[in-house]
Scaffold this motif. Structure first.
Motif, mmCIF file in Angstrom:
data_model
loop_
_atom_site.group_PDB
_atom_site.id
_atom_site.type_symbol
_atom_site.label_atom_id
_atom_site.label_comp_id
_atom_site.label_asym_id
_atom_site.label_seq_id
_atom_site.Cartn_x
_atom_site.Cartn_y
_atom_site.Cartn_z
ATOM 1 N N SER A 1 0.836 -1.201 0.000
ATOM 2 C CA SER A 1 0.000 0.000 0.000
ATOM 3 C C SER A 1 0.871 1.250 0.000
ATOM 4 C CB SER A 1 -0.937 0.014 1.212
ATOM 5 O OG SER A 1 -1.846 -1.083 1.156
ATOM 6 N N LEU A 2 0.656 2.108 -0.975
ATOM 7 C CA LEU A 2 1.426 3.345 -1.138
ATOM 8 C C LEU A 2 0.600 4.540 -0.678
ATOM 9 C CD1 LEU A 2 3.659 5.217 -2.355
ATOM 10 C CD2 LEU A 2 2.408 5.045 -4.531
ATOM 11 N N VAL A 3 1.113 5.279 0.299
ATOM 12 C CA VAL A 3 0.502 6.562 0.658
ATOM 13 C C VAL A 3 1.012 7.593 -0.351
ATOM 14 C CG1 VAL A 3 0.274 8.356 2.408
ATOM 15 C CG2 VAL A 3 0.365 5.953 3.100
ATOM 16 N N TRP A 4 0.124 8.038 -1.233
ATOM 17 C CA TRP A 4 0.563 8.934 -2.311
ATOM 18 C C TRP A 4 0.137 10.385 -2.104
ATOM 19 C CZ3 TRP A 4 -3.229 11.357 -5.207
ATOM 20 C CH2 TRP A 4 -4.510 10.781 -5.205
ATOM 21 N N ASN A 5 -0.708 10.610 -1.089
ATOM 22 C CA ASN A 5 -1.138 11.972 -0.792
ATOM 23 C C ASN A 5 -1.545 12.042 0.672
ATOM 24 O OD1 ASN A 5 -1.867 14.679 -1.211
ATOM 25 N ND2 ASN A 5 -3.982 14.141 -1.726
#
Length: 464
Positions: free
Chosen positions: A88-92
């Motif tokens: 899971s990528l936190v992109w914002n």
């Protein structure tokens, strides 16, 4: 934030800092959400191999096998006590929520938070050389990922180049795995390392590990060259060799792959999006988010731990993760062990002195910008050269990094300046004659890492 809350705390990153933070929170009865880009906890330094691989911990981590195993076991034991969200990528991020992309499903969701521990770690600090865009050139961290996670070497005959402890660690890991290491080229001089010994002796176990890596490489016939100036990576279609200056003459060496880097830089984009206050840290030669001794940032409810707030290493990251968790618990109105908190702060203070010694042993090559040729590609995403940066300074009067970005697109590509930002700042400072701290830093922009095009084009897909 002070007082009771029913919202679970959120941790971004499951490396040493994130794991120890989760452990401390769980021990006090909380069930934190742990969001991590990797499929399994461990971070970069203790990155786990895929489940189907059967290499031993000793093979993967060397001296650090015990610490790696302990960290992995600690997190595995928390399986029922944490909400682990891997891949899971936190992109914002904004006040009170995170946008998270789940890789396998390619769907994004919004995660709310009242208290957040940012443990985003570090990445390679890159100073480009001509030819660095050729196939076969990797950062040191990228070379490590290939070996640990993919079980392969980046080439058959590899040169490692740059400076910092990671240079020797990765070279040693490759050689022990059976790869042919053609040479290690260090921009630091032997005299620099000797002068730094008193400061580094404050952490004798760590110092001895470093000496072992150097000694092992020498004993196995691997050429080590210090005080070098990298000139270029040779080749037309892919890597064929490297050229460097040894202080007297130019030398070349054949190879089919290069791993390079100049120590590490903190991943600060998430802290930036959250509104944390930054200040220039001369030791790290970078603007970093401010935090107090407990890990509290300038934003209430946001805590910073590990290398993402300043490079101190894996051991310190574990201590900082636990300390930030204790601060979070205290701000939540829960009782914590004050003696343990003070002990952690003392450990972190001692490591800071050792870190200063490392910087003296492996100094940043401050003449890099003055020697970078105009045709050198600084930003590979947008194909921006050092000459373009200098021309923009001359013709448009750009004297601040974000102004430079707006005028010539440096840092606007897929990496969002994560790879080119350091080099661009160095070129700008040299071209304008300003101290590095005055040219500023590239402001974080969402998405902080690439996301699928359809998500960016379809706002209705931002929650699922």
């Amino acid at each position: 934030m002070t007082g009771a809350s029913t919202t679970p705390p959120v941790i971004v990153g499951a490396g040493p800092a994130g794991v120890r933070a989760a452990q401390a929170l769980a021990a006090h009865g909380l069930r934190p959400v742990v969001i991590d880009e990797a499929p399994r906890a461990g971070g970069q330094v203790y990155r786990r191999q895929p489940a189907q691989f059967g290499r031993s911990s000793r093979t993967l981590y060397g001296f650090e096998a015990g610490r790696a195993d302990a960290l992995h076991a600690s997190f595995d034991a928390l399986r029922e006590q944490v909400d682990h969200q891997p891949d899971s990528l936190v992109w914002n991020a904004q006040d009170g929520w995170l946008d998270v992309l789940h890789g396998p499903t390619q769907r994004t969701r919004r995660v709310p938070f009242e208290q957040l521990i940012v443990a985003t770690g570090a990445t390679d600090r890159v100073l480009p050389v001509p030819g660095w865009t050729l196939p076969g050139v990797y950062t040191l961290g990228g070379a490590q990922v290939a070996l640990k996670f993919q079980g392969c070497a980046i080439g058959q005959r590899v040169v490692f180049m740059g400076t910092g402890p990671l240079l020797y660690l990765v070279a040693c890991q490759y050689a022990k795995a059976g790869a042919q290491v053609a040479a290690v080229l260090d921009t630091a001089r032997f005299a620099d390392q000797c002068a730094a010994l008193p400061a580094m002796s404050t952490q004798p176990a760590v110092l001895l590990k470093g000496l072992y890596y150097v000694g092992w490489l020498r004993a196995h016939g691997i050429a080590l060259h210090g005080g070098v100036r990298p000139l270029r990576v040779l080749g037309s279609e892919r890597v064929e060799g490297v050229a460097w200056h040894d202080g007297r003459v130019e030398r070349t060496l054949e190879c089919d792959a290069v791993g390079f880097g100049h120590a590490l830089r903190s991943e600060t984009q998430l802290a930036d999006l959250l509104g944390c206050r930054f200040a220039f840290a001369p030791l790290h030669r970078a603007h970093l988010p401010e935090r107090d001794n407990a890990g509290r940032s300038s934003v209430p409810g946001v805590y910073l731990a590990g290398d993402g707030a300043g490079i101190l290493g894996a051991d310190a990251a574990e201590w900082a993760g636990e300390r930030a968790a204790l601060a979070l618990l205290q701000d939540r109105g829960l009782q914590v062990d004050a003696r343990r908190a003070q002990a952690l702060e003392r450990k972190l203070a001692r490591v800071a002195g050792f870190r200063a010694g490392l910087e003296r042993a492996f100094p940043f090559p401050q003449d890099w910008a003055s020697r970078a040729p105009d045709e050198l590609v600084v930003c590979r995403c947008e194909n921006v050269t050092a000459g373009t940066l200098r021309q923009t300074v001359r013709e448009a009067g750009a004297d601040e990094l974000n102004r430079l970005k707006a005028l010539c697109r440096v840092g606007m590509g897929r990496c969002q300046g994560r790879m080119c930002g350091v080099a661009a700042a160095e070129v700008l400072a040299h071209a304008t004659g300003q101290p590095l701290q005055q040219v500023g830093r590239l402001r974080g922009q969402a998405p902080i890492k690439p996301i699928p095009m359809q998500l960016a084009a379809a706002p209705e897909g931002l929650s699922s």
